[in-house]
Scaffold this motif. Structure first.
Motif, PDB file in Angstrom:
ATOM      1  N   ARG A  55       0.841  -1.193   0.000  1.00 36.37           N
ATOM      2  CA  ARG A  55       0.000   0.000   0.000  1.00 36.37           C
ATOM      3  C   ARG A  55       0.883   1.254   0.000  1.00 36.37           C
ATOM      4  O   ARG A  55       1.866   1.331   0.722  1.00 36.37           O
ATOM      5  N   ASP A  56       0.504   2.233  -0.822  1.00 36.68           N
ATOM      6  CA  ASP A  56       1.269   3.479  -0.917  1.00 36.68           C
ATOM      7  C   ASP A  56       0.805   4.507   0.105  1.00 36.68           C
ATOM      8  O   ASP A  56      -0.375   4.576   0.436  1.00 36.68           O
ATOM      9  N   TYR A  57       1.727   5.330   0.571  1.00 40.03           N
ATOM     10  CA  TYR A  57       1.343   6.591   1.210  1.00 40.03           C
ATOM     11  C   TYR A  57       1.056   7.599   0.112  1.00 40.03           C
ATOM     12  O   TYR A  57       1.864   7.762  -0.809  1.00 40.03           O
TER      13      TYR A  57
ATOM     14  N   LEU B   3       4.421   8.364  -2.088  1.00 40.03           N
ATOM     15  CA  LEU B   3       5.792   8.247  -1.591  1.00 40.03           C
ATOM     16  C   LEU B   3       6.339   6.892  -2.035  1.00 40.03           C
ATOM     17  O   LEU B   3       5.601   5.911  -2.069  1.00 40.03           O
TER      18      LEU B   3
ATOM     19  N   ARG C 149      15.272   6.852   1.832  1.00 42.61           N
ATOM     20  CA  ARG C 149      14.088   6.572   2.625  1.00 42.61           C
ATOM     21  C   ARG C 149      13.012   5.959   1.722  1.00 42.61           C
ATOM     22  O   ARG C 149      12.769   6.458   0.620  1.00 42.61           O
TER      23      ARG C 149
ATOM     24  N   PHE D  23       8.908   3.991   1.837  1.00 43.12           N
ATOM     25  CA  PHE D  23       7.673   4.092   2.611  1.00 43.12           C
ATOM     26  C   PHE D  23       6.739   2.944   2.259  1.00 43.12           C
ATOM     27  O   PHE D  23       6.538   2.649   1.077  1.00 43.12           O
TER      28      PHE D  23
ATOM     29  N   ASP E 125       2.832   1.648   3.597  1.00 41.96           N
ATOM     30  CA  ASP E 125       1.708   1.815   4.520  1.00 41.96           C
ATOM     31  C   ASP E 125       1.121   0.433   4.806  1.00 41.96           C
ATOM     32  O   ASP E 125       0.013   0.127   4.408  1.00 41.96           O
TER      33      ASP E 125
ATOM     34  N   GLU F  38       8.386   4.251   7.577  1.00 47.97           N
ATOM     35  CA  GLU F  38       9.476   4.761   6.736  1.00 47.97           C
ATOM     36  C   GLU F  38      10.750   4.061   7.161  1.00 47.97           C
ATOM     37  O   GLU F  38      11.016   3.914   8.342  1.00 47.97           O
TER      38      GLU F  38
ATOM     39  N   THR G  32      15.005   2.825   5.797  1.00 50.35           N
ATOM     40  CA  THR G  32      16.132   3.252   4.966  1.00 50.35           C
ATOM     41  C   THR G  32      16.732   2.060   4.242  1.00 50.35           C
ATOM     42  O   THR G  32      16.897   1.004   4.829  1.00 50.35           O
TER      43      THR G  32
END
Lengths: 594, 594
Positions: free
Chosen positions: B181-183, B197, B221, B223, B225, B235, B237
């Motif tokens: 799932r995307d932010y 993101l 970074r 991301f 969700d 988030e 790295t």
């Protein structure tokens, strides 16, 4: 071919490799047939080399070579041979040799690209941005990205050596009431709540100081949802730095060293240090700008002391009302036509001047509408102050100090560009210090922090917070290069009584401040050390290093002025299902607005 | 004090400085009064030193010292003196000296912190996260952030030396239909449209290869969700790497070198190379996991060839149906009570086993419900295969190969932990290769790419794409350390005919693929080079380097399992005005859902 992988980069072959068997990988830059010979310019990141395919050497290779087109990807096995004296190409780094192909494998084909993949490309920027992956294949773009990489690594090397520690701060954080517009990120887990993307890690770096990290840095992405000008991007990169227990003078000279090491390690330029320092007031008075370009003179000259009793009423009354009469000396341009002079008058008016007076110092005497109103003594004094001599042209303005500075400051820069007074390849740094801490908002009838409410005032100005807030100077410093602000920073308040005085000047009680600045105010109560820092605009530094005039040229995948990416088509519509999960819906145009 | 700024770090003072005047800055760690003497342990990033305030030396300093409390910030001017033999503190790095205070300035006061700022802190994690700035003041947290910094710089140094160029890719990009799932980020300028993101820079790094950057990296970074488990962060790295024209074997050994250099430069551990390589199939067969922990044995033993004709029906019929009978040998635990054995049986059932059979190899002969069903020869063969001897305990499972591997693999790890078989401070790396390229979704009745549709199949398996897609092995490789996947990567498809076969296997035409993967598919048509890469989970690497068991301990400002920041209270409500500008509104709970 047994292995398709390169033994040598194309651009680094020299006569030292003559006689060696090599394998090269790269893109076809150009193909030319000459009878039985086919020449291919093969390009990789390192540069270009000529491959020659001779029927007599390898029929097979020549056959494959005949099929390749521009931007095909090849593996070439062959032998490095010296070129004959008459075929040496002195313009090419590898021009003394060529590679005689024994075997060629087509690793991939390519359609004809929408524009020529070479430095001198004449195509609309929007096409370049749409096919950014082809645009970035151009040597100039590759060099810029390489330079950007080198600047990043030089920054990290220098700061690490000085004991600064790189700490990553959150990207999903909290919206702040002050500052520019935030980019928001709806939360799926917390219905109706939102993260904000950081405008800068300011709060986090101050918290890191409170947590005793002492020296912090980060090369970090920041976000501002502002209306974009030519040289702004919605996401941009900042070199973010903060230090505790460090004398501000030592800190500033360390930042000079940092910038000097970036220039040394990327473009081999030695930057003279220490940088000159101008106070904000001096910068405004002499250059009409808080980011003065010191590559040329043409400084603003304040004629108010000379002309305060002049019989020329416009000048005298402006000075009497607290304004200023200032001039710039356009060296050697006393011969301009009336038309040329009037064009600059129009520019000044566009910039906000009521008018632009002038005196042309001709061999036959001073000319121009103002000349006759000035006494001989006044004119002599003016000429001395402006270091003017016969052949020069003086532009005059009479207005408030603020308007005079703004208009003449901008006029100075435009004149210098028009007259080609700005030397290429020169880098003139300066610090601008002692910015006003506060500015008054007439509409709201209150003082605002120019930078942020944690900026330290100068010690000796603290009493003025109560009596004359506009006079309080901040312990703030901008680093300026060639007319661009490349970095801005300050020492922060760490003493409670100063913070209280600051909030009082802003019209807050400490309780209200705690309400508004929440956890940061609370953190300040647990032993905040004296600290300060700076943030550099990294994209802009790279732009200046690379000699480009546009931030988009320094970023691999930039956005347009409307914050779009022409390649990915971001932003884009999304599924309703996604929005539903995030507890939001599109606002219908008709629903609440108008 | 003329200057408050330190001349020396607290933790680095030695007997070499005895007799010198110094200025120290730091936080009060402890204060103790002994008659006329006050002792202050002063701490800065470098460590702690004892300051002694003697009325007889400076009444003033002693007076100030009497007012300070824990976490006050001080500047101390004084002289380094040797401690007398009996007061030397061998536990303290600076324990042979102390600083005799001549002047003390309180730079800032502190309220009493909500928990003791020291390594052995017994306080709920939520309190530590709320006051993260105090939590980070603890030496252990500072050391972890320092180690993280060192690991980042070591990574960059190594990759830069190998010709990799760090390129920043966009944070505001486009939502992708596949993956997690995307932010989302609503656009103010483009009504009804959204940025996403990035879950990883996968597409951008492949585009950089197409643009001829040849070697790219980024510490970046990312991301997701997703519903968070203990070891996930919204988030995180990633060390992101991609290379063109590079032999995959050379690339993998370069990545071994990278990891070795990180370990060398942070914790001074020499990592033996080359890393062993296991195929996915071998890892599953021997360890029941695609991220096997090689720090201990207890491998899964396949008994199917031995037992395929056993009279024990459960085993024989499972094998006949294409399943497997496998065992693990719990060395030396033949003496376990029935109750202990049953507890592990319950664990196995919880993990999905129908049951867990066992044979305890006692001195008096084999015991356990299965023992009597096995012939003497079968038992002897089983013992040989499992390298079992008297005193050992064998656990058996009969099920599909998949379930057997999953359950015994997890059981193996839990047994090793329970029996304390895992050596501390040991680092055992391995590559796991040849993952299946595709997996079949029973519900949807189609094949899906295990990784992504641009992953290259093994050359010799390409024909299987049409005939037996489940057998196709990917040119994919995971780097595994101590049972954690720390990196995953693959060679990508660059040849059009392979890409077409791949899409065909996924049930797409090339046109449909172009529809779904848009500009990336278009980019592949302009000369994509052979390329591949890897992405390392940086947070996890730091966790393993620092010997911590939780990702939150390795991140300066982490989020909780519900993706909140307890310090800033992000996410948080925002003004309606902000939402209005973004053309969105909150969805009322009642409106469309239920």
């Amino acid at each position: 071919m047994e292995s398709i992988y390169r033994t040598h980069p194309c651009g680094e072959l020299t006569t030292a490799e003559v006689g060696q068997g090599v394998i090269l990988n790269g893109w076809v830059q150009k193909r030319r047939n000459f009878g039985d010979l086919i020449f291919i310019d093969l390009r990789d990141r390192s540069g270009t080399v000529q491959v020659v395919c001779n029927q007599a050497v390898s029929e097979e290779a020549a056959h494959v070579a005949d099929q390749v087109r521009g931007q095909y990807v090849l593996a070439v096995r062959g032998e490095v041979i010296a070129r004959s004296e008459e075929t040496i190409n002195p313009k090419m780094k590898t021009g003394r040799i060529e590679v005689q192909a024994e075997e060629i494998t087509i690793l991939n084909a390519s359609k004809t690209p929408p524009f020529a993949v070479e430095d001198e490309v004449e195509v609309d920027e929007s096409i370049r941005l749409k096919y950014r992956y082809l645009d970035l294949r151009r040597p100039m773009m590759q060099q810029t990205l390489l330079l950007r990489h080198q600047a990043m690594q030089a920054t990290r090397r220098f700061l690490s050596e000085k004991g600064f520690i790189e700490v990553e701060t959150p990207m999903l954080t909290k919206s702040t009431p002050e500052g520019a517009r935030d980019y928001l990120v709806p939360s799926r887990v917390h219905e109706g709540q939102f993260y904000a993307l950081p405008q800068s890690p300011q709060i986090f770096k101050q918290l890191l100081m409170i947590s005793g990290m002492e020296r912090y840095f980060q090369i970090v992405r920041c976000f501002r949802d502002e209306d974009l000008r030519a040289d702004r991007q919605p996401e941009f990169t900042q070199i973010d730095i903060e230090a505790s227990f460090l004398d501000p003078d030592v800190f500033q000279s360390m930042m000079e060293e940092l910038v000097a090491s970036i220039f040394r390690e990327t473009i081999a330029v030695e930057v003279p240090r220490p940088f000159p320092r101008l106070t904000y007031q001096e910068a405004m008075e002499r250059f009409g700008s808080d980011r003065p370009d010191l590559r040329f003179g043409m400084e603003l000259v304040d004629l108010s002391p000379i002309l305060k009793e002049t019989s020329f009423k416009v000048f005298a009354s402006t000075i009497a009302a607290g304004g200023a009469v200032k001039a710039i000396n356009v060296k050697g341009q006393g011969g301009w036509s009336r038309k040329e002079i009037d064009q600059w008058g129009a520019v000044a008016q566009e910039l906000g001047a009521k008018g632009l007076a002038w005196v042309a110092l001709k061999a036959e005497g001073p000319k121009g509408p103002v000349a006759k109103f000035l006494s001989e003594q006044e004119l002599a004094d003016v000429m001395e102050a402006a270091q003017a001599e016969s052949g020069d042209l003086l532009f005059f303005m009479a207005d408030t100090r603020k308007v005079t500075a703004e208009v003449l400051g901008e006029l100075r820069v435009r004149l210098a560009k028009a007259l080609d007074l700005i030397p290429e390849g020169e880098f003139r740094f300066t610090w601008v210090t002692d910015f006003p801490l506060l500015s008054y908002d007439e509409e709201e009838g209150r003082w605002y922090a120019e930078h942020h409410p944690f900026t330290n005032p100068r010690e000796e100005d603290i009493p003025l917070l109560k009596t004359d807030p506009g006079k309080v100077r901040a312990k703030a410093y901008d680093m300026v290069l060639n007319g661009f602000e490349i970095g801005g920073g300050s020492q922060r308040i760490h003493r409670r009584e100063v913070q209280e005085a600051m909030f009082e000047a802003l019209g807050f009680t400490m309780d209200e401040a705690r309400e508004q600045f929440g956890f940061l105010m609370e953190a300040f109560e647990y032993g905040a050390p004296p600290h300060g820092g700076i943030a550099f605009g990294f994209d802009r530094i790279v732009m200046l290093l690379a000699g480009r005039s546009n931030l988009r040229e320094t970023i691999a995948f930039p956005k347009t002025a409307s914050a779009s990416c022409l390649m990915t088509q971001a932003p884009a519509p999304v599924d309703d299902r996604q929005l539903q999960e995030l507890h939001i819906m599109r606002r219908k145009q008709s629903s609440t607005e108008e």
